[in-house]
Every structure is written in C-alpha cells, then in structure tokens.
Scaffold this motif. Structure first.
Motif, PDB file in Angstrom:
ATOM      1  N   PHE A  56      22.387 -18.693  29.131  1.00  0.00           N
ATOM      2  CA  PHE A  56      20.984 -18.766  29.189  1.00  0.00           C
ATOM      3  C   PHE A  56      20.241 -17.396  30.011  1.00  0.00           C
ATOM      4  O   PHE A  56      19.382 -16.921  29.485  1.00  0.00           O
ATOM      5  N   ASN A  57      21.064 -17.305  31.180  1.00  0.00           N
ATOM      6  CA  ASN A  57      20.272 -16.122  31.801  1.00  0.00           C
ATOM      7  C   ASN A  57      20.349 -14.921  31.348  1.00  0.00           C
ATOM      8  O   ASN A  57      19.260 -13.939  31.517  1.00  0.00           O
ATOM      9  N   GLN A  58      21.333 -14.464  30.764  1.00  0.00           N
ATOM     10  CA  GLN A  58      21.690 -13.233  29.861  1.00  0.00           C
ATOM     11  C   GLN A  58      20.469 -12.950  28.861  1.00  0.00           C
ATOM     12  O   GLN A  58      19.941 -12.064  28.668  1.00  0.00           O
ATOM     13  N   ILE A  59      20.190 -14.159  28.190  1.00  0.00           N
ATOM     14  CA  ILE A  59      19.286 -14.276  26.904  1.00  0.00           C
ATOM     15  C   ILE A  59      17.720 -13.905  27.708  1.00  0.00           C
ATOM     16  O   ILE A  59      17.107 -12.990  27.195  1.00  0.00           O
ATOM     17  N   GLU A  60      17.594 -14.640  28.662  1.00  0.00           N
ATOM     18  CA  GLU A  60      16.211 -14.443  29.560  1.00  0.00           C
ATOM     19  C   GLU A  60      16.000 -13.201  29.938  1.00  0.00           C
ATOM     20  O   GLU A  60      14.898 -12.737  29.727  1.00  0.00           O
ATOM     21  N   GLN A  61      16.915 -12.578  30.523  1.00  0.00           N
ATOM     22  CA  GLN A  61      16.749 -11.166  31.123  1.00  0.00           C
ATOM     23  C   GLN A  61      16.424 -10.290  29.859  1.00  0.00           C
ATOM     24  O   GLN A  61      15.460  -9.370  30.102  1.00  0.00           O
ATOM     25  N   VAL A  62      16.970 -10.170  28.843  1.00  0.00           N
ATOM     26  CA  VAL A  62      16.888  -9.217  27.815  1.00  0.00           C
ATOM     27  C   VAL A  62      15.585  -9.465  27.144  1.00  0.00           C
ATOM     28  O   VAL A  62      14.702  -8.649  26.777  1.00  0.00           O
ATOM     29  N   ILE A  63      14.985 -11.001  27.092  1.00  0.00           N
ATOM     30  CA  ILE A  63      13.798 -11.198  26.503  1.00  0.00           C
ATOM     31  C   ILE A  63      12.706 -10.892  27.354  1.00  0.00           C
ATOM     32  O   ILE A  63      11.529 -10.043  26.857  1.00  0.00           O
TER      33      ILE A  63
END
Ligand code: AKB
Length: 315
Positions: A56-63
C-alpha cells in the motif's frame, strides 16, 4: 486530470495499454510500474517505478510523487497459474484491489480501472450468449477472486462514491506481448508455433469454444470505458464484453487459409476443466448500449493481422 499510474504494466495487457495511453495523454503523464523491471526497452521508454501491488505504501508514494489521479490495476495471477498457487493468487488479486479502492475512498485518486474476466462465470452459468446478470458460481480461484472483486467494486461505488470501471475480458490475443498463465493462452501460442514449426500441440480439445478478443479491441474498450462520462457507466461491478468466439479447430482453419500445410494435435491437460467451466459466447449488449462498445476484429481479420506482424517481427 493528473497523471495515470499503471500497476502491472509489464504484463500482456499492461504493455499495450501503457503504449496506447502514452500516445493519447503524453509519455510523461503515464507512469508504468511493475514488481520488477523486465524488458529494458519498455522500462526505458518513459517513467517507470518498481511497485509491488501488495504494498500500500509504495503505491501511495508513487501516487503522491507524480500527482496521479487515474489508476489502472493490471497486476493479477491468471487462471492456470492461480490454480497452482491459490493462496498467493487470492492475496495478490484481492489485496491489490483493496489498496487501490481504499486510496480512492480516501480521496487520493479519482478513477480506477480494474479488469475482471469471463472466469467469474462457472459450470452452472448458461454457456451460450451468457447474459450480463446470471448464475455465477466460479470454480477456479482466479474466478472466485474476480467475482469477489466485482462485488467490492460495486460496494465501494455505492457506499463511498468510488469511480471504478471494469470489463470482463475474454481471452486476449496479441502479437507483441505473450500472455502469462491463462487458459486462453493457446490462441496466442498457436500463431507463434504455426510460423516456427508449421504444427501446434494444443492443451485444449479441438471443440473447446471460448470467447476471445484481439488486443487492439481490448485496449480500445479499456480506453473508451475510462473516457465515458461517469453517468453512462451504469454497471459498477463489471461489463460483459464480446468480439468473437472460436474453437482450436476453427482457429486452425483460419490459419490454414494463409498456411495450408499447418496442422494441430490436441493433448488436453488440467486447463481443459477450467475452459469447460467457462461460457462459450457472451452477450455484451449492456456495454454496447451504455458506452457504445463495438468490436472491430473477427477471427479471420485477427489471423491476417497476427501472421503479418509476427512474420515481420521474425525477419
Ligand atoms: C485466462 O485465461 O485466465 C485469462 C482470462 C480469460 O481471464 N485470459
């Protein structure tokens, strides 16, 4: 609209979708991501991030990094591979979806595309011209995950106003990328083997009829459903989508029009049971009515295009 993020961009659909979306919205506005960097040429063709769809955190960071508003979640284990690793398939197919739905619920993204599949149907579903709404008792872990995902998409839309859009893809055939672990993969492999060896050993029986679509049509459908006005998208689980249906015998006949000496043999394996549980043809009138879906390629048009492109690639 901000940037677009494609999760699972190195897969069969993701690769083609990335190219198409970049041609429409500009290379820098379409961020490709996958769990690892595979094809260097593709990875270097525009912005690329390593993203594990389960993180989840990786996706959020890229977003946040790219000001992403639209996410296409293409990462999944397909039917045949999922049967070999049911627990991981369930984890990946469900939790990646929850991550993206929850990011939309929290207002961090605006729009989601999530692919479903004809695998949501099962042995008790009417096989011919399978309706949009019908008995759905999928018997594969992939189908169970896609059907559950559809329910969650509709739930998040109804309760939290999440703008999620989805298509039940049939088997997809393309010349430029190989499929990864599906039951319909034979319909891609057969063209490669026809050109390489003049013969093909099929893992489904010659009378097994399945719904199929050429990748050009599938990509166009994906772009069109995402571009449609929100009020036209009346189904928030997933839309039936159809172009053609054929058997291994019929695709062989189509190839023989170009290569009269081509032959096939059939040795059905565990994938036969999966194929037998799926529809043979699909009624997609809701997609045609709601957002004007129209397919372009039939079997012979697809065969001509596949053989032309694969021959040119081999030169
Ligand atoms: C598969 O065969 O698993 C996929 C699909 C029909 O979703 N191509």
């Amino acid at each position: 609209m901000g940037a677009i993020l494609i999760i699972g961009a190195c897969g069969q659909i993701g690769t083609e979708l990335t190219k198409k979306l970049r041609s429409i919205y500009g290379t820098d506005n379409v961020i490709a991501s996958d769990v690892r960097k595979t094809d260097p040429e593709f990875v270097e063709s525009g912005p690329f991030e390593v993203v594990n769809a389960l993180d989840f955190n990786q996706i959020e960071q890229v977003i946040e990094k790219y000001n992403v508003t639209d996410v296409y979640l293409m990462a999944a284990l397909l039917s045949a591979t999922a049967e070999k690793n049911p627990a991981f398939a369930w984890d990946l197919n469900m939790n990646s979806l929850f991550h993206v739905l929850n990011l939309a619920k929290a207002g961090k993204i605006e729009k989601i595309f999530w692919p479903s599949s004809i695998a949501v149907f099962g042995p008790t579903t009417p096989k011919q011209n399978t309706p949009q709404y019908t008995v759905m008792e999928p018997s594969t872990v992939y189908g169970i995950s896609k059907q559950s995902g559809e329910r969650w998409c509709e739930y998040y839309h109804n309760l939290y106003g999440v703008d999620v859009r989805s298509i039940r893809y049939p088997g997809l055939i393309s010349w430029s990328t190989l499929p990864g672990g599906g039951t319909t993969d034979y319909a891609v492999d057969i063209y490669h083997k026809a050109l390489e060896n003049g013969t093909y050993n099929c893992f489904l029986s010659e009378e097994t009829r399945l719904p199929m679509m050429y990748m050009d049509d599938a990509i166009r459908a994906t772009v069109e459903i995402m571009q449609a006005p929100a009020e036209d998208i009346k189904i928030r689980s997933s839309y039936n989508l159809s172009a053609m249906d054929f058997t291994p015998k019929e695709i062989t006949e189509s190839i023989k029009k170009h290569m009269p000496d081509f032959t096939i043999s059939c040795e059905p394996d565990f994938r036969q049971k999966i194929a037998d549980s799926w529809p043979q043809s699909i009624d997609d009138s809701s997609a045609r009515e709601d957002w004007n879906w129209k397919h372009e390629f039939d079997l012979d048009a697809m065969t001509t295009d596949m053989l032309e492109h694969l021959s040119a690639k081999a030169e």
